[in-house]
Design an enzyme around this catalytic site. Structure first.
Site, PDB file in Angstrom:
ATOM      1  N   LYS A 230     -39.209   9.194  14.949  1.00  0.00           N
ATOM      2  CA  LYS A 230     -38.252   8.089  14.980  1.00  0.00           C
ATOM      3  C   LYS A 230     -38.773   6.948  14.115  1.00  0.00           C
ATOM      4  CE  LYS A 230     -35.978   5.199  18.537  1.00  0.00           C
ATOM      5  NZ  LYS A 230     -35.934   4.938  19.994  1.00  0.00           N
TER       6      LYS A 230
ATOM      7  N   SER B 275     -31.293   5.268  21.863  1.00  0.00           N
ATOM      8  CA  SER B 275     -31.453   4.938  20.468  1.00  0.00           C
ATOM      9  C   SER B 275     -32.119   6.047  19.643  1.00  0.00           C
ATOM     10  CB  SER B 275     -32.294   3.665  20.332  1.00  0.00           C
ATOM     11  OG  SER B 275     -33.579   3.856  20.876  1.00  0.00           O
TER      12      SER B 275
ATOM     13  N   SER C 135     -33.730   5.914  26.038  1.00  0.00           N
ATOM     14  CA  SER C 135     -33.473   6.320  24.648  1.00  0.00           C
ATOM     15  C   SER C 135     -33.957   7.699  24.249  1.00  0.00           C
ATOM     16  CB  SER C 135     -34.097   5.307  23.699  1.00  0.00           C
ATOM     17  OG  SER C 135     -33.179   4.288  23.481  1.00  0.00           O
TER      18      SER C 135
END
Ligand code: GLN
Length: 472
Positions: free
Chosen positions: A78, A153, A177
């Site tokens: 990420k 996210s 997330s």
């Protein structure tokens, strides 16, 4: 090349000469190219990953015992995790062009075991969001239906695994997330106990909540990745020095579990009917299998989201104050003096959602309101953590849907931030209490996957993973 869902299968095929690391990386690079429309990768480390793969193949050929435990594991990361000399932007314009000066401890430990990082994947800006729509690089789409959000996210992390562009992905989980996008994409998503994995090199959102988590297709891969990443790190004072068990070697639960669930949550009218029915069916099945599953009262569900958004925005407003247009990344070309450099860089560099949270956080920390909002939310957090701990005095796990429904259409909720915040209702408790939690695929609703979540007491990830293995 077959689709691999587990490192052990890859390693068997490597050992039998059926594949090489180089072929594997080439395969994943082809997959990345073929799925560009989904907008998953911000950057692909193509040459580097190939070079690393070739070097590993040579090392293995020379001496099969010389390679690390993650030989053959290809990972996406990420865009909030630092990887030395690589760009990292948190999906935001304000970090445009910024290169990491060091590598996150978690990543460092995986690299030391010969993992290959294939690229940096999209996310909601500064990990704030539930849909991956809040990125400077545009929304990521769900691989099962490109009209749908992948969750957030760590949405692109979930899709990168879902569409077979890597074996696992590292995401971060501040309020769900990792687990929510895993549920929306039909894969596993795991968040450790707060303090189990070092946060060094994770661009901070809410420092007292953030943890690095793993998105994968097998419990075995989560267990192995976790045991290699976890443990004390002198660069993160909140990392625990508790010994790290060999999670991957002890995935046998082998007894009957005592599981709690909150009828007020599972039976709630506002829940998607498929989520409700399939969660209740699972509860029945667990009972048939001899486990004890009991409804317990938990009167604090309604307070979880308000307290979370007060506390995390407060922490974010402080964490994000360092992005001033001077020290990192983007600087407004329109500013003519210092004051303007600060204000214009921040105005132009952050998204509306990030600015909303910075302002909310600044407000709840301001002198006149501190006690009424921030102080009170801290008390609520304490209460939620205590009540959660009380449940674990009598139960092994808490079972809960991962999200109130399946993934929704891109664009459907993004003009209603409060509606979006409320959809985090089931995942945030684990972050408030600092406990480990996992989302496991449960079934589907309207053609999109849904997940069920299990939480365990602090540092009981071994038990949680072992029991989860029985459910996948
Ligand atoms: N959706 C939650 C939020 O926007 C969770 C985000 C996260 O876990 N990073 O805060």
């Amino acid at each position: 090349m077959p689709r691999y869902n587990k490192l052990t299968t890859i390693q068997e095929d490597l050992a039998n000469g059926l594949i090489t690391c180089e072929h594997l990386v080439e395969y994943y690079l082809d997959r990345i190219n073929a799925t560009k429309d989904l907008n998953v990768y911000i950057e692909v480390f193509e040459e580097e990953a190939l070079a690393q793969a070739k070097a590993l193949d040579a090392k293995y050929k020379n001496d099969p015992t010389s390679v690390g435990k993650l030989f053959g594991m290809v990972i996406s990361i990420k865009d909030v995790l630092c990887y030395k000399d690589h760009l990292v932007t948190a999906g935001a314009k304000i970090l445009e062009g910024f290169k990491s000066l060091f590598t996150a401890t978690g990543i460092e430990r995986l690299l030391a075991e010969d993992a290959i990082i294939i690229g940096r994947v999209n996310c909601d800006q500064f990990a704030m969001g539930s849909t991956n729509e809040n990125s400077h690089y545009g929304p990521t789409k769900n691989g099962l239906n490109p009209k749908k959000i992948p969750g957030g996210s760590s949405g692109a992390s979930a899709v990168s695994v879902q569409i077979d562009t890597c074996l696992i992905s590292l995401g971060t989980d501040t309020g769900g997330s990792v687990r929510q996008p895993a549920a929306f994409c039909g894969i596993l998503g795991f968040k450790p106990t707060y303090g189990r994995v070092s946060r060094y090199g994770l661009l901070a959102y809410g420092s007292s909540f953030d943890q690095i988590g793993v998105l994968a297709n097998s419990i075995e891969d989560i267990a192995l990745t976790l045991e290699l990443m976890a443990g004390r790190d002198e660069f993160d004072s909140t990392s625990s020095s508790k010994a790290v068990p060999s999670y991957s070697k002890d995935l046998n639960f082998g007894k009957k579990a005592k599981i709690a669930y909150f009828p007020t949550a599972v039976e709630h009218r506002s829940l998607d009917a498929d989520v409700r029915n399939q969660t209740l069916n699972l509860i029945k099945q667990l009972e048939i299998d001899g486990h004890t599953v009991e409804g317990v009262d938990f009167d604090y569900l309604d307070y979880i989201i308000p307290a979370y958004y007060v506390l995390t925005t407060a922490e974010a407003s402080s964490n994000l104050s360092r992005f001033d247009g001077i020290r990192y990344g983007y600087r407004s070309p329109n500013a003519t003096n210092l004051e303007e450099t600060y204000t214009m860089s921040r105005t132009e560099g952050f998204s509306t959602e990030v600015k909303r949270r910075i302002m909310l956080g600044t407000f709840v920390l301001s002198a006149g309101y501190y006690d009424a909002y921030y102080g009170k939310a801290q008390k609520v957090r304490r209460l939620i953590a205590e009540k959660t701990a009380e449940i674990f005095e009598n139960y092994d796990f808490i079972l809960m849907p991962s999200a109130p429904g399946p993934a929704w259409d891109i664009g459907a909720v993004n003009d209603d931030p409060v509606a979006m915040y409320l959809a985090d209702i089931f995942t945030v408790q684990a972050n408030m209490a600092g406990i480990p939690a996992i989302s496991i695929p449960l079934g589907e609703s309207g053609g999109m996957p849904i997940g069920v979540q299990l939480m365990a007491n602090k540092f009981e990830e071994g038990k949680l993973l072992a029991f989860s293995k029985e459910l996948v």
